[in-house]
Design an enzyme around this catalytic site. Sequence first.
Site, PDB file in Angstrom:
ATOM      1  N   TYR B 281      53.580  31.222  98.794  1.00 42.83           N
ATOM      2  CA  TYR B 281      54.635  32.169  98.401  1.00 42.83           C
ATOM      3  C   TYR B 281      54.872  32.122  96.898  1.00 42.83           C
ATOM      4  CZ  TYR B 281      58.730  35.072  98.657  1.00 42.83           C
ATOM      5  OH  TYR B 281      59.606  36.109  98.497  1.00 42.83           O
ATOM      6  N   TYR B 331      55.050  43.172  96.494  1.00 45.39           N
ATOM      7  CA  TYR B 331      56.120  42.250  96.860  1.00 45.39           C
ATOM      8  C   TYR B 331      56.673  42.622  98.221  1.00 45.39           C
ATOM      9  CZ  TYR B 331      60.306  39.357  96.559  1.00 45.39           C
ATOM     10  OH  TYR B 331      61.293  38.430  96.805  1.00 45.39           O
TER      11      TYR B 331
END
Lengths: 140, 380
Positions: B281, B331
Amino acid sequence: MNDIPAKPLPEISNLTKPFWDATRSGELHMQKCSQCGHIRYPVGPVCTACLEPEHTWEKMSGKGKVLAHLVFHQVYHKAWAKEAPYSVIMVQLPEGPRMFSDIEDPAHRYKDADLVGREVEVRFRPMSPDIVLPWFKPVE
Amino acid sequence: MSLSDKMSIVGVGATAQGKLAGRTSLDLGLEAFRLALDDAGLKKNDVDGILTMPGTTSPEGSLHYIRFGEAAGIDPRYTASLTMGGGTAGALLHMAAMAIEAGMATTVACVFGDAAKSGGSRFARASGSDIGWGLWGMMGAAANSALAAERHMHEFGTTSRQLAEVAVACRKHASMNPDAVMREPITIEDHQASRFIVRPLRLLDCCLISDGGVCFIVTSTDRAKDRRKKPVLVSGMGQGYTTRHLENPDWWYVSHQKAALADAFKMAGATPRDIDVAQLYDNFTISVLLWLEHAGFCKKGESGSFVEGGRIQLGGELPVNTAGGNLSESYMEGWLHIVEGVRQMRGECGERQVKDAEQCLVTGRGMALNCANATILKRQ
Ligand SMILES: [Zn+2]
């Protein structure tokens, strides 16, 4: 042309009133647990170490040390448009708690400096009749 | 009783990504759902569990699961919405696995859609609570990661050029991904020349803001046999949290990630050496460094030098974020990390495929550094 809005101010609650009463008198106070003595921050209804609600408000020395020094170039809230780039610091108080605060720096002296490790002292900035915000000044 | 390999991901779907004018979080989620069903060779009525993450532009908030179910015309046996920011996708995957194991559902679709780019995202809100940090201007999505980077630099001598290595690797990988939003390769010098957002983080340390939808479908490995594509095993799962901020001296270092990773490795019976490719992440470059340390790919404080010299690029020792990540693909708050993990384990990635990859680590982290999870996906 002045379209810069006011900075957001907190609502004073029963819980936080002693904090803001103290800053108005030029002092930084935090909650100390009556059971175990833990000093907690942020302000909370019970002790984060032992869950005891009973506490006293203790005056902090106002000293501290910079743990992190961030410089905000991005303007996330228009109220900061004029003073960006501005410095936000995380301060370690000798009494135990850590807090976020800022450094008044109208001349941008600290824009390119790195104040990590520097000793600082609390100062107070009136924002409204009710709210006086603590900030920290590097000790020269 | 271990859940290792008992559950599989049988379908993934991702919409176009980027700026998608006129789209909403709801219709993007629904499109991703249809794509994932098709990928799995399933019909919507085969799905009896729906888990959703409300987008930052979803007006339904925590009631998103009802709106999504209504729009899809599904009355599920099991459903919920969860809001853990970038930790949500992994947490929902784990919830799906647990629900199926418990007999509460057989086939669970996990769905996310957001129109954060064109719909006006709420990422820039003030952080903190009560006597909020926003009073001092400590706000916006970059603030907490800037703190992490600042502390890491001071404690371990990590440099901005080392953070740049992460941005360069992600962009290189995105350049090989036709679905990625930012595909123009960048250099360390480009990163160094980009403006500060919140010092020490620069523009090219930051993820994108995107519109898009993502869905993945989970079922038991037994049921997965008849699906259209080779199922990908969920081999290990782990989660870790800190609810504290200033009172946790280790908050910025996100040590709770270690628990998530250790549990995932333990369940999978694997070690970092078994991992062929990782989707870590990356809301900001610093996050990848912290994952590498907590997973044990390198020692504490040594992630800066670990990422140098192309080690996390395709062709390197540990290719990271092979689709481009949050930094360059899109994103989707970590949802695409799971999709890319599945595609790598299926061997579908073409030019960016890690050859003979058998195990992929996927991580997620969200909120003010609070929520972390790790999943190990395995080729069957
Ligand atoms: Zn106590």
